[in-house]
Design an enzyme around this catalytic site. Structure first.
Site, PDB file in Angstrom:
ATOM      1  N   TYR A 183      68.795 -15.025  24.522  1.00 18.37           N
ATOM      2  CA  TYR A 183      68.033 -16.228  24.157  1.00 18.37           C
ATOM      3  C   TYR A 183      67.849 -16.333  22.644  1.00 18.37           C
ATOM      4  O   TYR A 183      67.488 -17.398  22.137  1.00 18.37           O
ATOM      5  CB  TYR A 183      66.642 -16.231  24.806  1.00 18.37           C
ATOM      6  N   HIS A 191      70.840  -8.627  32.810  1.00 16.36           N
ATOM      7  CA  HIS A 191      70.830 -10.088  32.860  1.00 16.36           C
ATOM      8  C   HIS A 191      71.861 -10.643  33.847  1.00 16.36           C
ATOM      9  O   HIS A 191      71.587 -11.589  34.590  1.00 16.36           O
ATOM     10  CB  HIS A 191      71.074 -10.651  31.459  1.00 16.36           C
TER      11      HIS A 191
END
Length: 266
Positions: free
Chosen positions: A39, A97
């Site tokens: 991110y 992730h």
């Protein structure tokens, strides 16, 4: 260790936008903050946490290891880099992730490194994200379901991911629902609108309540204080069995998160 049922997602939020979102969220009562290496906002999330008056022990902070950092030489150093950015000695939860693209790296190998991160005190718990049934089975075989704090997957009324959720439940693995509002698409759905009107509330709150009542954690994101507050209020909403069943019929396998390297979905 239990994961707080309600969290604040920070996907797609950058710079001052994420600082403001986390700052407002903490002021409103959010205590579960979700970020990730990819991110590119861990430093800003860390700044917002550091500048808040909320004691560290009241917070639950999650980050996620990106696919390029799953290798033997990268996983632990990358988590240490994340901790530096977040200004934390450890995070509460670290997730893989995505499974390694094309399964180039074995699930057992990188989960062993995740266990080492936990043993070293870099993270209180570890978990997985975007894992299919097959990947979950490999994870269970590698480290045991009891060491998998959650599988964070896309779940909303239009993608109900039942095979993955059923398998996780059978093995006692908790589910965290990301993109719970389907990028705002829930606001346009007639069924969710009608149920919302019956409760004098919004379709977004209905979608969140539907997930919470199934025992999932949710991590909606917003940059507006009124929406952050409204989302949080969904915890007080109780839907009837009939309303829950009506929402169950909205599944259309509409997946929004599907990068080119995603595994073959169940």
């Amino acid at each position: 260790m239990s994961i707080p049922a309600f969290g604040l997602g920070t996907f797609r939020l950058k710079g001052q936008q994420v600082i403001d979102s986390v700052t407002m969220g903490l002021e409103l009562g959010y205590r579960n903050i979700d970020t990730a290496q990819i991110y590119e906002n861990e430093a800003e999330v860390g700044q917002a946490i550091a500048e808040s008056t909320v004691p560290r022990e009241e917070l639950f902070v999650t980050t996620k290891i990106w696919t390029s950092n799953l290798g033997a030489d990268r996983l632990l150093p990358s988590l240490e880099e994340s901790l530096n950015k977040l200004r934390l000695e450890r995070v509460d939860l670290t997730l893989v992730h995505w499974p390694s693209p094309n399964d180039e790296l074995a699930v057992a190998d990188y989960l062993a490194r995740m266990m080492e991160a936990k043993a070293r005190g870099l993270t209180r718990a570890i978990g997985i994200s975007n894992f299919t049934v097959a990947h979950m089975q490999q994870a269970i075989d590698a480290i045991g379901a009891e060491n998998i704090a959650t599988n964070q997957v896309e779940v909303h009324p239009f993608l109900q991911n039942r095979k993955v959720i059923d398998f996780a439940r059978q093995h006692g693995i908790h589910i965290t629902a990301y993109m719970p509002l389907a990028y705002g698409k829930v606001m346009q759905d007639d069924t969710l609108k009608r149920i919302g009107q019956a409760h004098n509330t919004s379709p977004a709150q209905v979608a969140l309540a539907w997930l919470l009542q199934q025992g999932f954690a949710v991590i909606p994101s917003s940059t507006k204080r009124e929406n952050l507050a409204a989302n949080l209020a969904a915890q007080q909403l109780r839907l009837t069995d009939q309303e829950m069943q009506q929402i169950a019929t909205l599944d259309r396998n509409e997946r929004l998160a599907n990068p080119g390297f995603a595994p073959e979905w169940d």
